[in-house]
Design a protein around this motif. Structure first.
Motif, PDB file in Angstrom:
ATOM      1  N   VAL A 154       0.835  -1.207   0.000  1.00  0.00           N
ATOM      2  CA  VAL A 154       0.000   0.000   0.000  1.00  0.00           C
ATOM      3  C   VAL A 154       0.865   1.250   0.000  1.00  0.00           C
ATOM      4  N   ALA A 157       2.269   1.547  -3.506  1.00  0.00           N
ATOM      5  CA  ALA A 157       1.238   1.876  -4.494  1.00  0.00           C
ATOM      6  C   ALA A 157       0.807   3.332  -4.412  1.00  0.00           C
ATOM      7  N   LEU A 158       0.732   3.875  -3.203  1.00  0.00           N
ATOM      8  CA  LEU A 158       0.264   5.243  -3.020  1.00  0.00           C
ATOM      9  C   LEU A 158       1.398   6.267  -2.983  1.00  0.00           C
ATOM     10  N   LEU A 160       3.736   6.686  -0.709  1.00  0.00           N
ATOM     11  CA  LEU A 160       3.902   7.258   0.624  1.00  0.00           C
ATOM     12  C   LEU A 160       5.334   7.052   1.124  1.00  0.00           C
ATOM     13  N   LEU A 178      -6.544  -2.755  -4.963  1.00  0.00           N
ATOM     14  CA  LEU A 178      -5.793  -1.757  -5.710  1.00  0.00           C
ATOM     15  C   LEU A 178      -6.136  -1.884  -7.185  1.00  0.00           C
ATOM     16  N   ASP A 180      -5.131  -0.063 -11.081  1.00  0.00           N
ATOM     17  CA  ASP A 180      -4.189   0.863 -11.731  1.00  0.00           C
ATOM     18  C   ASP A 180      -4.875   1.743 -12.773  1.00  0.00           C
ATOM     19  N   ARG A 184      -1.308   6.061 -11.636  1.00  0.00           N
ATOM     20  CA  ARG A 184      -0.943   5.481 -10.354  1.00  0.00           C
ATOM     21  C   ARG A 184      -2.023   4.508  -9.892  1.00  0.00           C
ATOM     22  N   TRP A 185      -1.637   3.709  -8.903  1.00  0.00           N
ATOM     23  CA  TRP A 185      -2.592   2.800  -8.285  1.00  0.00           C
ATOM     24  C   TRP A 185      -3.611   3.593  -7.481  1.00  0.00           C
ATOM     25  N   GLN A 186      -4.814   3.087  -7.430  1.00  0.00           N
ATOM     26  CA  GLN A 186      -5.853   3.651  -6.579  1.00  0.00           C
ATOM     27  C   GLN A 186      -6.254   2.618  -5.542  1.00  0.00           C
ATOM     28  N   LEU A 187      -6.433   3.078  -4.317  1.00  0.00           N
ATOM     29  CA  LEU A 187      -6.894   2.214  -3.235  1.00  0.00           C
ATOM     30  C   LEU A 187      -8.410   2.239  -3.222  1.00  0.00           C
ATOM     31  N   ARG A 188      -9.006   1.069  -3.261  1.00  0.00           N
ATOM     32  CA  ARG A 188     -10.462   0.975  -3.302  1.00  0.00           C
ATOM     33  C   ARG A 188     -10.977   0.387  -2.000  1.00  0.00           C
TER      34      ARG A 188
END
Length: 203
Positions: A154, A157-158, A160, A178, A180, A184-188
């Motif tokens: 995570v 992907a984000l 951070l 996740l 794409d 960028r990747w999105q957190l769902r």
């Protein structure tokens, strides 16, 4: 490129996890197995067309969780747990008593590997390479792995700071999605499967 959808699933409870031990090859304990079986609806939906592939860490707990969910996993070594070196199988309490300075270093410095194994930074590099390799494949993948692996995934992907992994708490059988979309990747975040409401307390 086609979008990839990843469902990252944390394996169920093990004796080592309940006792805050580093790594090890424990399989699911009774509570972990029952909780995973209670989520088997996830696997039924996946096997009926909700996923194109199921991957798993080589660890027995991850493989057993996948099968308990009704999936047939292929082992992916990139999803293996962190290598804790000579701390493997030891509890946090034991390490704190024997090597308090080393434990403080490991907890505060992601590049540190005082146990002689893999640092959290190295784990992120490994998991991040795998994650980047999934982009644009257009696959729907369910991957059963370890809480720390999901935490660094995570963070990667984000985009951070790596230290942010300490602020993420991934419980057994937690599901992180996740996708794409775009650059960028999105957190769902979504509602849990209906069967989760019937999950008995871990015992």
């Amino acid at each position: 490129m086609s979008a990839t959808s990843l469902r990252l699933v944390a394996h169920g409870h093990t004796a080592a996890l309940r006792r805050a031990r580093f790594g090890g090859d424990d399989g699911l304990d009774e509570g972990g197995r029952h909780a995973a079986l209670a989520l088997s609806g996830l696997g039924r939906r996946a096997s009926s067309g909700d996923t194109d592939a199921c991957l798993s860490s080589p660890a027995p707990a991850a493989v057993q969780t996948a099968y308990a969910l009704g999936l047939a996993p292929a082992v992916e070594t990139a999803l293996a747990d962190c290598d804790y070196g000579d701390w493997t199988g030891r509890s946090l309490e034991e390490v704190a008593a024997a090597r308090p300075d080393a434990l403080r270093e490991w907890l505060s410095t992601p590049d540190a590997a005082p146990h002689g194994g893999e640092s959290v930074a190295a784990l992120r590099e490994r998991v991040g390479r795998w994650l980047d390799g999934q982009r644009g494949l257009g696959r729907r993948v369910t991957a059963v792995t370890h809480p720390l692996v999901i935490r660094v995934a995570v963070v990667h992907a984000l985009g951070l700071p790596l230290a942010a992994y300490r602020q993420l708490d991934v419980e057994p059988l937690a599901i992180v999605r996740l996708t794409d979309h775009g650059p960028r990747w999105q957190l769902r975040l979504s509602a849990p499967p209906e069967s989760a409401a019937a999950t008995p307390p871990n015992g």
